[in-house]
Design an enzyme around this catalytic site. Structure first.
Site, PDB file in Angstrom:
ATOM      1  N   ASP A 160      52.133  68.303  89.063  1.00 52.11           N
ATOM      2  CA  ASP A 160      52.509  67.183  89.877  1.00 52.11           C
ATOM      3  C   ASP A 160      51.341  66.353  89.828  1.00 52.11           C
ATOM      4  O   ASP A 160      50.952  65.825  90.931  1.00 52.11           O
ATOM      5  CB  ASP A 160      52.824  67.377  91.022  1.00 52.11           C
ATOM      6  CG  ASP A 160      53.566  66.286  91.847  1.00 52.11           C
ATOM      7  OD1 ASP A 160      53.797  65.283  91.336  1.00 52.11           O
ATOM      8  OD2 ASP A 160      53.848  66.272  93.296  1.00 52.11           O
TER       9      ASP A 160
ATOM     10  N   ASP B 234      62.082  61.826  90.336  1.00 52.51           N
ATOM     11  CA  ASP B 234      60.946  62.408  91.112  1.00 52.51           C
ATOM     12  C   ASP B 234      60.298  61.241  91.711  1.00 52.51           C
ATOM     13  O   ASP B 234      59.909  60.302  91.220  1.00 52.51           O
ATOM     14  CB  ASP B 234      59.955  63.004  90.105  1.00 52.51           C
ATOM     15  CG  ASP B 234      58.901  63.796  90.904  1.00 52.51           C
ATOM     16  OD1 ASP B 234      59.134  64.331  91.869  1.00 52.51           O
ATOM     17  OD2 ASP B 234      57.614  63.481  90.458  1.00 52.51           O
TER      18      ASP B 234
ATOM     19  N   HIS C  33      45.853  58.400  92.761  1.00 53.95           N
ATOM     20  CA  HIS C  33      45.803  57.170  93.498  1.00 53.95           C
ATOM     21  C   HIS C  33      44.342  56.966  93.499  1.00 53.95           C
ATOM     22  O   HIS C  33      43.423  57.623  93.634  1.00 53.95           O
ATOM     23  CB  HIS C  33      46.428  57.583  95.148  1.00 53.95           C
ATOM     24  CG  HIS C  33      47.900  57.883  94.795  1.00 53.95           C
ATOM     25  ND1 HIS C  33      48.837  56.996  94.564  1.00 53.95           N
ATOM     26  CD2 HIS C  33      48.507  58.955  95.177  1.00 53.95           C
ATOM     27  CE1 HIS C  33      49.970  57.460  95.037  1.00 53.95           C
ATOM     28  NE2 HIS C  33      49.810  58.755  95.213  1.00 53.95           N
TER      29      HIS C  33
ATOM     30  N   ASN D 223      53.620  64.975  98.592  1.00 51.87           N
ATOM     31  CA  ASN D 223      55.159  65.397  98.776  1.00 51.87           C
ATOM     32  C   ASN D 223      55.591  66.458  97.924  1.00 51.87           C
ATOM     33  O   ASN D 223      55.314  66.106  96.737  1.00 51.87           O
ATOM     34  CB  ASN D 223      55.859  63.978  98.530  1.00 51.87           C
ATOM     35  CG  ASN D 223      55.466  62.945  99.726  1.00 51.87           C
ATOM     36  OD1 ASN D 223      54.943  63.339 100.745  1.00 51.87           O
ATOM     37  ND2 ASN D 223      55.885  61.688  99.495  1.00 51.87           N
TER      38      ASN D 223
ATOM     39  N   HIS E 157      52.337  62.353  86.396  1.00 48.81           N
ATOM     40  CA  HIS E 157      52.359  61.165  86.696  1.00 48.81           C
ATOM     41  C   HIS E 157      51.187  60.210  85.886  1.00 48.81           C
ATOM     42  O   HIS E 157      50.098  60.249  86.548  1.00 48.81           O
ATOM     43  CB  HIS E 157      52.249  60.602  88.168  1.00 48.81           C
ATOM     44  CG  HIS E 157      53.536  61.465  88.847  1.00 48.81           C
ATOM     45  ND1 HIS E 157      54.916  60.663  88.791  1.00 48.81           N
ATOM     46  CD2 HIS E 157      53.636  62.536  89.681  1.00 48.81           C
ATOM     47  CE1 HIS E 157      55.537  61.345  89.609  1.00 48.81           C
ATOM     48  NE2 HIS E 157      54.775  62.508  90.073  1.00 48.81           N
TER      49      HIS E 157
ATOM     50  N   ASN F 207      58.694  57.596  87.330  1.00 46.25           N
ATOM     51  CA  ASN F 207      58.385  56.498  88.556  1.00 46.25           C
ATOM     52  C   ASN F 207      57.345  55.539  88.176  1.00 46.25           C
ATOM     53  O   ASN F 207      56.425  55.304  88.978  1.00 46.25           O
ATOM     54  CB  ASN F 207      58.465  57.142  89.970  1.00 46.25           C
ATOM     55  CG  ASN F 207      57.188  58.093  90.025  1.00 46.25           C
ATOM     56  OD1 ASN F 207      56.558  58.522  88.999  1.00 46.25           O
ATOM     57  ND2 ASN F 207      56.746  58.426  91.136  1.00 46.25           N
TER      58      ASN F 207
ATOM     59  N   ARG G   9      51.403  57.028  85.637  1.00 48.30           N
ATOM     60  CA  ARG G   9      51.074  55.838  86.043  1.00 48.30           C
ATOM     61  C   ARG G   9      51.137  54.487  84.968  1.00 48.30           C
ATOM     62  O   ARG G   9      51.105  53.563  85.581  1.00 48.30           O
ATOM     63  CB  ARG G   9      49.996  55.609  86.969  1.00 48.30           C
ATOM     64  CG  ARG G   9      49.736  56.592  87.986  1.00 48.30           C
ATOM     65  CD  ARG G   9      50.700  56.713  88.899  1.00 48.30           C
ATOM     66  NE  ARG G   9      50.352  57.622  90.230  1.00 48.30           N
ATOM     67  CZ  ARG G   9      51.263  58.296  91.097  1.00 48.30           C
ATOM     68  NH1 ARG G   9      52.765  57.918  90.797  1.00 48.30           N
ATOM     69  NH2 ARG G   9      50.958  58.950  91.861  1.00 48.30           N
TER      70      ARG G   9
ATOM     71  N   HIS H  94      58.158  71.122  92.436  1.00 44.62           N
ATOM     72  CA  HIS H  94      57.302  71.318  93.583  1.00 44.62           C
ATOM     73  C   HIS H  94      57.763  72.005  94.660  1.00 44.62           C
ATOM     74  O   HIS H  94      57.620  71.488  95.847  1.00 44.62           O
ATOM     75  CB  HIS H  94      56.392  70.044  93.810  1.00 44.62           C
ATOM     76  CG  HIS H  94      57.188  68.970  93.896  1.00 44.62           C
ATOM     77  ND1 HIS H  94      58.641  68.736  94.513  1.00 44.62           N
ATOM     78  CD2 HIS H  94      57.038  67.432  93.633  1.00 44.62           C
ATOM     79  CE1 HIS H  94      58.925  67.420  94.718  1.00 44.62           C
ATOM     80  NE2 HIS H  94      58.086  66.530  93.872  1.00 44.62           N
TER      81      HIS H  94
ATOM     82  N   HIS I 218      55.303  68.127  84.607  1.00 45.83           N
ATOM     83  CA  HIS I 218      55.302  67.535  85.757  1.00 45.83           C
ATOM     84  C   HIS I 218      53.998  66.469  86.180  1.00 45.83           C
ATOM     85  O   HIS I 218      53.368  67.180  86.933  1.00 45.83           O
ATOM     86  CB  HIS I 218      55.763  68.304  87.028  1.00 45.83           C
ATOM     87  CG  HIS I 218      56.136  67.420  88.276  1.00 45.83           C
ATOM     88  ND1 HIS I 218      56.753  68.182  89.331  1.00 45.83           N
ATOM     89  CD2 HIS I 218      55.854  66.183  88.452  1.00 45.83           C
ATOM     90  CE1 HIS I 218      57.022  66.997  90.413  1.00 45.83           C
ATOM     91  NE2 HIS I 218      56.469  65.976  89.835  1.00 45.83           N
TER      92      HIS I 218
END
Length: 423
Positions: free
Chosen positions: A304, A151, A308, A277, A62, A94, A64, A231, A60
Site C-alpha cells: 500500500d 481502493d 504524500h 487508512n 500508488h 485513484n 500517483r 490492507h 497494491h
C-alpha cells in the site's frame, strides 16, 4: 551474460532451498547449477552471505500518475520498487483522472513501458470511484487492466458490490476491496481508542472495517467471485476471512508491513507519518495478523505504498492525508518483524512476496526457472541499516530512524540489473 555466484537460492514454487549459481543470458535464466564456470560471462555478482529469490510482486501501490506527480510518478515509483527488490508492481486506480476509461489506462501503460520494472494497472470498479455505476470491465480488461479496485474508497452499496462480483466472475478477474464504512468513522487514519482520545478525536473504529469485510465475505461465498481484502487491520476481519475460506469463498487477504510491524502507539511518536487508512490498530490486532500470516489465512504481503508530500504531512494531524510509503522498507520489516522473531521462515515470507501475488493475478511471475524470465532479487538478510533516505519522491514513513535487518543488494528485471546497492 550475468552470473550470480555463491548465493543461497530460495524459490517457493520449486522449493529450491540451497546454494547454487544462476546464469542469465539476455532476458532469461539459462542455467541453475553448482559451480557454474565464469568463462565468457560479462558480469559476475558475488552473492556470498545473500539470499537469491524471485523478484518481488506488489499488488497494491500508488504511483500517483496521472494527477499527483508531485508526490510520485511512474518512474520514481518504479525506482523505489526496484530498490526494494520488486520487479512487478500493480498500481491502484485513484489517480486524477481516475482509471475508469481506456484513455487514462493507455497513458499509464504506455508510460510504464519506459519504467525500470514492470508496472501493471488496475482500473476502478465504479465510474469516478463514486460507488454507483460499474465501469465497462470487459473493455478495460481487453485494454490491459489486470484487475479492478476502488481502493481509497469503499463500495457502500451492496447491490453495486454484488453486480461487480458477478461481472468479475464472468470475466475471471480480481476485485480488490478497501473496507472502511465512512458512516462509522469520525476521523480517518487513526484508530478509535486511547491514542484518538489523547488527540481529542474519535477516530476510526475496527467496526468500520469489520462490517464491510463481513458483507463482502458473505457475498463472495454466494457469487463465487475472486476477491481480495486489501490492507487488513482488524483481528475480527481476519477471523471473518478465515471463516469465509472455510465456507468455500474464493477470497484472499493482504497485510501491509505497517500493520504487522507497529501499532497505534506510533502515531504519538511519528505523527502524521503513522496516519494510514485503515489505521494502525492495537497489539492484539497486530498479533492476530501475524498468526494469520503464519497459517496462510493472509496469503500476501502488499505495501500500500502511498506517497504524500512533506508539506501535506506537516500540517495538523487531523487534516493530514493518510498513507505512508513502503516499497523500500517492506522486505526489511518482514525480516525484522516476522523472520527474526521466529514467526515465519524466509521461504514463507518470500512466498507471500512472489508466487502468492502472482497466483492471485495469474501472472507468469514469481519463480526462478531455466528458460524463464530473469526477475531476481539478491539481499543480505543479516545486514543492518538505519532507514534514512528514499528513491521515492516522498519520505512519509514512520520507520525513518529505525534500524532494520535485510538489505537489497541487487534487483534484476528481465535479465538487466535495475538496482545495485551503492554500498
Amino acid at each position: 551474460m550475468i552470473l550470480i555466484k555463491n548465493g543461497y537460492v530460495i524459490d517457493p514454487l520449486s522449493k529450491l532451498n540451497e546454494n547454487v549459481d544462476i546464469l542469465i543470458d539476455n532476458e532469461n535464466v539459462v542455467k541453475i547449477d553448482k559451480n557454474i564456470d565464469e568463462k565468457n560471462v560479462d558480469k559476475v555478482i558475488d552473492a556470498s552471505s545473500c539470499i537469491v529469490a524471485p523478484g518481488f510482486i506488489d499488488i497494491h501501490s500508488h504511483f500517483r500518475d496521472p494527477g499527483f506527480t508531485y508526490k510520485e510518478d511512474i518512474f520514481t515509483g518504479a525506482n523505489a520498487a526496484a530498490r526494494g527488490g520488486y520487479t512487478t508492481v500493480i498500481c491502484m486506480a485513484n489517480t486524477k483522472p481516475v482509471v475508469d476509461n481506456v484513455e487514462t489506462l493507455d497513458y499509464i501503460l504506455n508510460k510504464a513501458k519506459m519504467a525500470r520494472i514492470e508496472v501493471l494497472q488496475v482500473a476502478s470498479i465504479t465510474k469516478g470511484m463514486a460507488g454507483k455505476e460499474i465501469v465497462d470491465m470487459k473493455k478495460l480488461k481487453e485494454a490491459g487492466a489486470v484487475g479492478f479496485s476502488d481502493d481509497g474508497k469503499p463500495i457502500i452499496s451492496s447491490k453495486t458490490a454484488v453486480e461487480a462480483m458477478n461481472m468479475a466472475r464472468e470475466l475471471d478477474v480480481v476485485l480488490s476491496f478497501h473496507e472502511e464504512d465512512p458512516e462509522l468513522i469520525s476521523e480517518n487514519g487513526i484508530n478509535s481508542g486511547k491514542i484518538a482520545d489523547a488527540l481529542e478525536i474519535k477516530g476510526s473504529p475496527r467496526e468500520a472495517e469489520n462490517v464491510l469485510v463481513a458483507r463482502d465475505a458473505a457475498l463472495a461465498i454466494s457469487t463465487k467471485a475472486k476477491i481480495d481484502i486489501q490492507h487488513i487491520s482488524s483481528g475480527l476481519s481476519v477471523e471473518l476471512v478465515r471463516w469465509a475460506k472455510k465456507m468455500g469463498a474464493n477470497i484472499t487477504a493482504e497485510a501491509t508491513p505497517q500493520h504487522f510491524s507497529i501499532t497505534e502507539e506510533e502515531v504519538l511518536k511519528k505523527g502524521a507519518n503513522a496516519k494510514v487508512n485503515p489505521p494502525l490498530r492495537m497489539e492484539s490486532d497486530r498479533k492476530t495478523i501475524i498468526e494469520a500470516l503464519k497459517d496462510n489465512t493472509i496469503e500476501i504481503i502488499a505495501t500500500d505504498h502511498a506517497p504524500h508530500s512533506k508539506k501535506e504531512k506537516e500540517g495538523k494531524i487531523s487534516k493530514a492525508p493518510s498513507g505512508m510509503i513502503g516499497l523500500e522498507t517492506a522486505l526489511s520489516l518482514a525480516i525484522s518483524k516476522l523472520v527474526k522473531p521466529g514467526y515465519l521462515s524466509y521461504m514463507d515470507v518470500i512466498e507471500k512476496f512472489t508466487v502468492n501475488p502472482a497466483k492471485l493475478y495469474r501472472l507468469d511471475r514469481g519463480y526462478i526457472k531455466e528458460g524463464h524470465r530473469a526477475d531476481i532479487v539478491i539481499f543480505n538478510p543479516e545486514e543492518e541499516y538505519v532507514v534514512s533516505d528514499f528513491y521515492s519522491k516522498s519520505c512519509n514513513s514512520p520507520f525513518i530512524g529505525e534500524k532494520l535487518y535485510g538489505k537489497v543488494k541487487n534487483t534484476i528485471y528481465k535479465g538487466t540489473i535495475v538496482y545495485e546497492d551503492e554500498k
